[in-house]
Design an enzyme around this catalytic site. Structure first.
Site, PDB file in Angstrom:
ATOM      1  CB  SER A 133       3.237   1.330   5.115  1.00  0.00           C
ATOM      2  OG  SER A 133       3.807   1.369   3.518  1.00  0.00           O
ATOM      3  CE1 TYR A 146       3.422   6.988   5.333  1.00  0.00           C
ATOM      4  CE2 TYR A 146       4.946   5.091   4.706  1.00  0.00           C
ATOM      5  CZ  TYR A 146       3.721   5.255   4.702  1.00  0.00           C
ATOM      6  OH  TYR A 146       2.480   4.759   4.204  1.00  0.00           O
TER       7      TYR A 146
HETATM    8  N1  LIG Z   1      -0.356   4.249  -1.437  1.00  0.00           N
HETATM    9  C1  LIG Z   1       0.126   3.934  -1.112  1.00  0.00           C
HETATM   10  O1  LIG Z   1       1.257   2.786  -1.455  1.00  0.00           O
HETATM   11  C2  LIG Z   1       1.190   3.397   0.221  1.00  0.00           C
HETATM   12  C3  LIG Z   1       1.433   2.279   0.627  1.00  0.00           C
HETATM   13  C4  LIG Z   1       1.610   2.561   1.761  1.00  0.00           C
HETATM   14  C5  LIG Z   1       1.050   2.532   3.102  1.00  0.00           C
HETATM   15  N2  LIG Z   1      -0.609   3.809   2.499  1.00  0.00           N
HETATM   16  C6  LIG Z   1      -1.004   4.435   3.272  1.00  0.00           C
HETATM   17  O2  LIG Z   1      -2.466   4.106   3.142  1.00  0.00           O
HETATM   18  C7  LIG Z   1      -2.876   5.706   3.885  1.00  0.00           C
HETATM   19  C8  LIG Z   1      -3.775   6.326   3.041  1.00  0.00           C
HETATM   20  O3  LIG Z   1      -3.306   6.897   1.915  1.00  0.00           O
HETATM   21  P1  LIG Z   1      -2.614   6.800   0.356  1.00  0.00           P
HETATM   22  O4  LIG Z   1      -2.216   6.637  -0.403  1.00  0.00           O
HETATM   23  O5  LIG Z   1      -4.687   6.544  -0.250  1.00  0.00           O
HETATM   24  O6  LIG Z   1      -3.066   8.680   0.487  1.00  0.00           O
HETATM   25  P2  LIG Z   1      -4.035   9.946   0.260  1.00  0.00           P
HETATM   26  O7  LIG Z   1      -3.067  10.746  -0.476  1.00  0.00           O
HETATM   27  O8  LIG Z   1      -4.693   9.501  -1.041  1.00  0.00           O
HETATM   28  O9  LIG Z   1      -5.363   9.786   1.214  1.00  0.00           O
HETATM   29  C9  LIG Z   1      -4.644   9.964   2.228  1.00  0.00           C
HETATM   30  C10 LIG Z   1      -5.561  11.080   3.396  1.00  0.00           C
HETATM   31  O10 LIG Z   1      -5.350  11.319   4.530  1.00  0.00           O
HETATM   32  C11 LIG Z   1      -5.801  12.370   5.099  1.00  0.00           C
HETATM   33  N3  LIG Z   1      -5.044  12.809   6.409  1.00  0.00           N
HETATM   34  C12 LIG Z   1      -3.825  13.172   5.600  1.00  0.00           C
HETATM   35  N4  LIG Z   1      -3.866  13.586   7.317  1.00  0.00           N
HETATM   36  C13 LIG Z   1      -5.080  14.014   7.959  1.00  0.00           C
HETATM   37  C14 LIG Z   1      -5.335  14.349   9.406  1.00  0.00           C
HETATM   38  N5  LIG Z   1      -4.572  14.965  10.260  1.00  0.00           N
HETATM   39  N6  LIG Z   1      -6.338  13.979   9.783  1.00  0.00           N
HETATM   40  C15 LIG Z   1      -7.685  13.092   9.416  1.00  0.00           C
HETATM   41  N7  LIG Z   1      -6.858  12.903   7.375  1.00  0.00           N
HETATM   42  C16 LIG Z   1      -6.207  13.320   7.410  1.00  0.00           C
HETATM   43  C17 LIG Z   1      -5.549  12.999   3.562  1.00  0.00           C
HETATM   44  O11 LIG Z   1      -6.555  14.977   3.542  1.00  0.00           O
HETATM   45  C18 LIG Z   1      -6.125  12.581   2.562  1.00  0.00           C
HETATM   46  O12 LIG Z   1      -7.827  12.153   2.017  1.00  0.00           O
HETATM   47  C19 LIG Z   1      -2.203   6.245   4.364  1.00  0.00           C
HETATM   48  O13 LIG Z   1      -1.805   5.014   5.650  1.00  0.00           O
HETATM   49  C20 LIG Z   1      -0.696   5.482   4.016  1.00  0.00           C
HETATM   50  O14 LIG Z   1       0.067   5.749   4.708  1.00  0.00           O
HETATM   51  C21 LIG Z   1      -0.239   4.149   1.342  1.00  0.00           C
END
Ligand SMILES: NC(=O)c1ccc[n+]([C@@H]2O[C@H](COP(=O)([O-])OP(=O)(O)OC[C@H]3O[C@@H](n4cnc5c(N)ncnc54)[C@H](O)[C@@H]3O)[C@@H](O)[C@H]2O)c1
Length: 269
Positions: A133, A146
């Site tokens: 991130s 986080y």
């Molecule tokens: N959306 C943003 O702005 C953003 C920014 C920086 C980093 N990220 C990172 O991107 C990645 C994806 O996040 P996103 O934005 O798509 O969010 P999201 O909530 O849409 O997706 C996260 C997915 O991870 C799954 N998950 C959570 N815990 C789990 C576990 N223990 N085992 C298996 N699956 C699990 C959830 O069911 C969900 O489908 C994450 O690592 C997040 O930290 C997102």
């Protein structure tokens, strides 16, 4: 293979990888949602399979990786993407907040590397993309657990990249800025518990940073993966914050202090 492939970034990566000809495995704790995502990829003519996986379960991760390898003959990409958001000031964090964010965001990534890296070393090819991130590159406050896990994921990926090259294996850290997905307000398994702040207010604050749509993000991120970029920052403008942090860490700390104070004032009204 994509963990967290049921929603948001993981789902969009799956769609884009399938459109580019990959057979994808969407591994997620939310298996019904992963099944829906896989079905829509198959409906569009792609190859996709949904599997239930909790990335906190080391043995299950190994099992899923071995099944994927047996099915397709090799694993070209692992996207260690599953993650949760825990937003809370440090004094309001419970032991469970710390444990869960470390178990999913850091141990989950370690379990993926343990399960898949040896398979890639044996096949002498492959690319592990660990989703960190911007919080892995700069001092994002209000979500210290986080931020700590994402810094750790960046560190792990740097070491992995250096070690893996001699085996013909690649590693990159994916560092999204703000992408419009459920995690911005915690996600299915995370939470926001800043004092007196509602999820709606948090979402409204993120909107000011103009979050990118997940499908546009996935296209740009995959182009960068194919260029073998070590640190993939998308949307690109977030890179300026990372550059500032490297140029002057103390100035960057001051900037984030100001941003955090302003955010709290806006959030608490
Ligand atoms: N959306 C943003 O702005 C953003 C920014 C920086 C980093 N990220 C990172 O991107 C990645 C994806 O996040 P996103 O934005 O798509 O969010 P999201 O909530 O849409 O997706 C996260 C997915 O991870 C799954 N998950 C959570 N815990 C789990 C576990 N223990 N085992 C298996 N699956 C699990 C959830 O069911 C969900 O489908 C994450 O690592 C997040 O930290 C997102």
């Amino acid at each position: 293979m994509i963990t967290g492939g049921a929603s948001g970034i993981g789902r969009a990566l799956g769609v884009e990888l399938a459109a580019r000809g990959c057979e994808v495995v969407l591994a997620d704790r939310q298996v019904e949602l992963a099944e829906l995502a896989a079905a829509s990829i198959r409906d569009a003519g792609g190859k996709a399979l949904a599997v239930e996986l909790d990335v906190r379960d080391r043995a299950a991760f190994r099992r899923v990786a071995e099944e994927a390898k047996a099915r397709a003959g090799r694993i070209d990409f692992l996207f260690n993407n599953a993650g949760i958001g825990v937003g809370a000031e440090i004094e309001r964090c419970d032991p469970e907040d710390w444990d869960e964010v470390v178990d999913v965001n850091l141990r989950g990534v370690i379990h993926g590397v343990e399960a898949v890296y040896p398979l890639m070393v044996a096949q002498r090819s492959g690319h592990i993309v660990n989703t960190a991130s911007m919080a892995g590159l700069v001092p994002e406050a209000g979500e210290a657990g986080y931020t700590a896990t994402k810094h750790a994921v960046v560190g792990l990926t740097k070491a992995l990249r250096v070690e893996a090259r001699r085996h013909g294996v690649r590693a990159s850290a994916l560092c999204p800025g703000a992408i419009r997905t459920p995690i911005l307000t915690g996600g299915r398994f995370g939470r926001i518990r800043l004092a007196g702040v509602s999820a709606e207010r948090v979402a409204a604050l993120w909107e000011r940073t103009r979050p990118m749509a997940p499908d546009a993000f996935a296209q740009q991120a995959l182009d960068a993966v194919l260029r073998d970029e070590p640190f993939i920052v998308v949307p690109r403008w977030w890179k300026s914050l990372w550059y500032l942090d490297r140029l002057s860490p103390s100035l960057s700390l001051r900037l984030w202090e100001v941003l955090f104070r302003r955010a709290l004032i806006d959030l608490q009204g």
